[in-house]
Design an enzyme around this catalytic site. Structure first.
Site, mmCIF file in Angstrom:
data_model
loop_
_atom_site.group_PDB
_atom_site.id
_atom_site.type_symbol
_atom_site.label_atom_id
_atom_site.label_comp_id
_atom_site.label_asym_id
_atom_site.label_seq_id
_atom_site.Cartn_x
_atom_site.Cartn_y
_atom_site.Cartn_z
ATOM 1 N N HIS A 266 12.055 -21.439 -12.143
ATOM 2 C CA HIS A 266 13.023 -21.338 -13.233
ATOM 3 C C HIS A 266 12.395 -20.743 -14.486
ATOM 4 O O HIS A 266 12.900 -20.910 -15.592
ATOM 5 C CB HIS A 266 13.646 -22.701 -13.515
ATOM 6 C CG HIS A 266 14.523 -23.169 -12.405
ATOM 7 N ND1 HIS A 266 14.056 -23.917 -11.345
ATOM 8 C CD2 HIS A 266 15.828 -22.943 -12.133
ATOM 9 C CE1 HIS A 266 15.035 -24.157 -10.496
ATOM 10 N NE2 HIS A 266 16.121 -23.576 -10.950
ATOM 11 N N LYS B 159 21.335 -41.874 0.521
ATOM 12 C CA LYS B 159 21.299 -42.278 -0.885
ATOM 13 C C LYS B 159 21.327 -41.047 -1.801
ATOM 14 O O LYS B 159 22.013 -41.029 -2.824
ATOM 15 C CB LYS B 159 20.054 -43.112 -1.155
ATOM 16 C CG LYS B 159 20.051 -44.434 -0.403
ATOM 17 C CD LYS B 159 18.783 -45.235 -0.653
ATOM 18 C CE LYS B 159 18.806 -46.531 0.156
ATOM 19 N NZ LYS B 159 17.577 -47.328 -0.050
ATOM 20 N N GLY C 206 5.693 -36.212 -14.945
ATOM 21 C CA GLY C 206 5.379 -35.457 -16.140
ATOM 22 C C GLY C 206 3.896 -35.235 -16.349
ATOM 23 O O GLY C 206 3.486 -34.333 -17.088
#
Length: 329
Positions: free
Chosen positions: A44, A226, A301
């Site tokens: 991206h 799920k 992160g």
């Protein structure tokens, strides 16, 4: 090959200015694409930039459009993105959610008629950098079959949850499939096998082959049924809160445009006790013995920060063919 961050950003900006983007808009979009690649989200960043340019030329992304507020209910607002660039609309909406949360403790901004926001996690980092807990999600074109189904009927709807932390924000940025479509395309372009099964081939067998999975359009949801349920409720929330298009409606155009998104901020308690609780949770998770000796346990992160540091020191990794394509634009 490796390219300095400033060079990536300047080339992106040059192309955008040639498309008649205003200076400030070109600057923000170029910086976001470059920073996505800097942080290791190549799918991206650079890799997606030619597609973004194509969508601008096709009129699916309106370069001069501005978001317009349509409704406000206390700390909840509904906006129309007017098919503007997804990066700009998303940054604006998260900023607005931050402002609402500063005034009310919580802020929620839902937007319809917007476009792909590229790396979803960018807006989680934006909230955390402002000292806020951030949650955001988007619906997408159908590219994932519901559990037990053969045909794509669900969006690979990304979900982001970010918690500010002095030692490095905790930012979960996940697609609903085991591997995002962008990640599958990256493995396909490298002709590499996936480390874990990512979907099914046309015969219905679990596959490590990204090309086979993209061809069958049967991506594996995280957590099996799920993940399938999570995709459905994220589409419901994004559509209902924004009064925008659902995955079903978006898919009719066969181009991922005019999507619906939600941005939520909560005012974080930035005191010593809160920081201590966060460190307790992160530290406890990282204290687990790794499966293989020498490996590390990472919180969401942490790898982003390591990749960012490496990119700034050595240069940003780019796919040479795509980079050459941008240079010729």
């Amino acid at each position: 090959m490796l390219v300095p961050l400033y060079k990536l950003q300047s080339e992106f900006k040059r192309v955008l200015l040639s498309l008649d983007f205003l200076e400030d808009k070109a600057e923000t979009i170029a910086a976001t694409f470059a920073e996505n690649s800097r942080d290791g989200v190549y799918t991206h960043g650079l890799n997606r930039f030619p597609t973004f340019v194509e969508f601008v030329k096709e009129g699916l992304v309106k370069k001069d459009a501005e978001p317009v507020r349509e409704n406000a209910f206390g700390a909840l607002e509904q906006w129309n993105g007017n098919l503007g660039p997804g990066i700009l609309n998303a940054r604006f909406c998260m900023d607005r959610a931050i402002t609402l949360a500063a005034d009310n403790g919580i802020g929620c901004v839902a937007i319809r008629n917007t476009n792909h926001w590229m790396r979803a996690g960018a807006y989680g980092w934006q909230a955390a950098d402002a000292g806020m807990i951030g949650i955001c999600f988007s619906n997408t074109i159908a590219n994932l079959p519901p559990w037990g189904g053969l045909d794509p009927r669900l969006g690979n709807n990304p979900l982001v949850i970010a918690i500010p932390r002095a030692g490095g924000h905790v930012v979960l940025d996940m697609a609903v499939s085991q591997y995002s479509v962008g990640k599958l395309n990256l493995y396909k372009s490298k002709n590499e096998q996936l480390p874990l099964p990512g979907g099914y081939d046309k015969e219905g067998n679990l596959s490590y082959d990204a090309a086979e999975i993209l061809d069958s359009q049967r991506l594996l949801p995280v957590g099996f049924w799920k993940g399938s349920g999570l995709s459905l409720v994220l589409d419901l929330l994004a559509t209902v809160l924004s009064h925008g298009n659902s995955t079903a409606k978006i898919t009719q155009s066969e181009k991922e445009s005019s999507v619906s998104q939600v941005f939520i901020c909560l005012k974080a308690d930035n005191n010593g006790h809160t920081a201590q609780l966060i460190e307790e949770i992160v530290g406890y998770a990282k204290s687990s013995r790794p499966v293989k000796e020498g490996q590390s346990i990472f919180y969401p992160g942490e790898n982003t920060l390591l990749t960012r540091k490496k990119s700034m020191a050595e240069g940003v990794w780019v796919d040479e063919k795509i980079w050459e394509k941008v240079l010729r634009m």
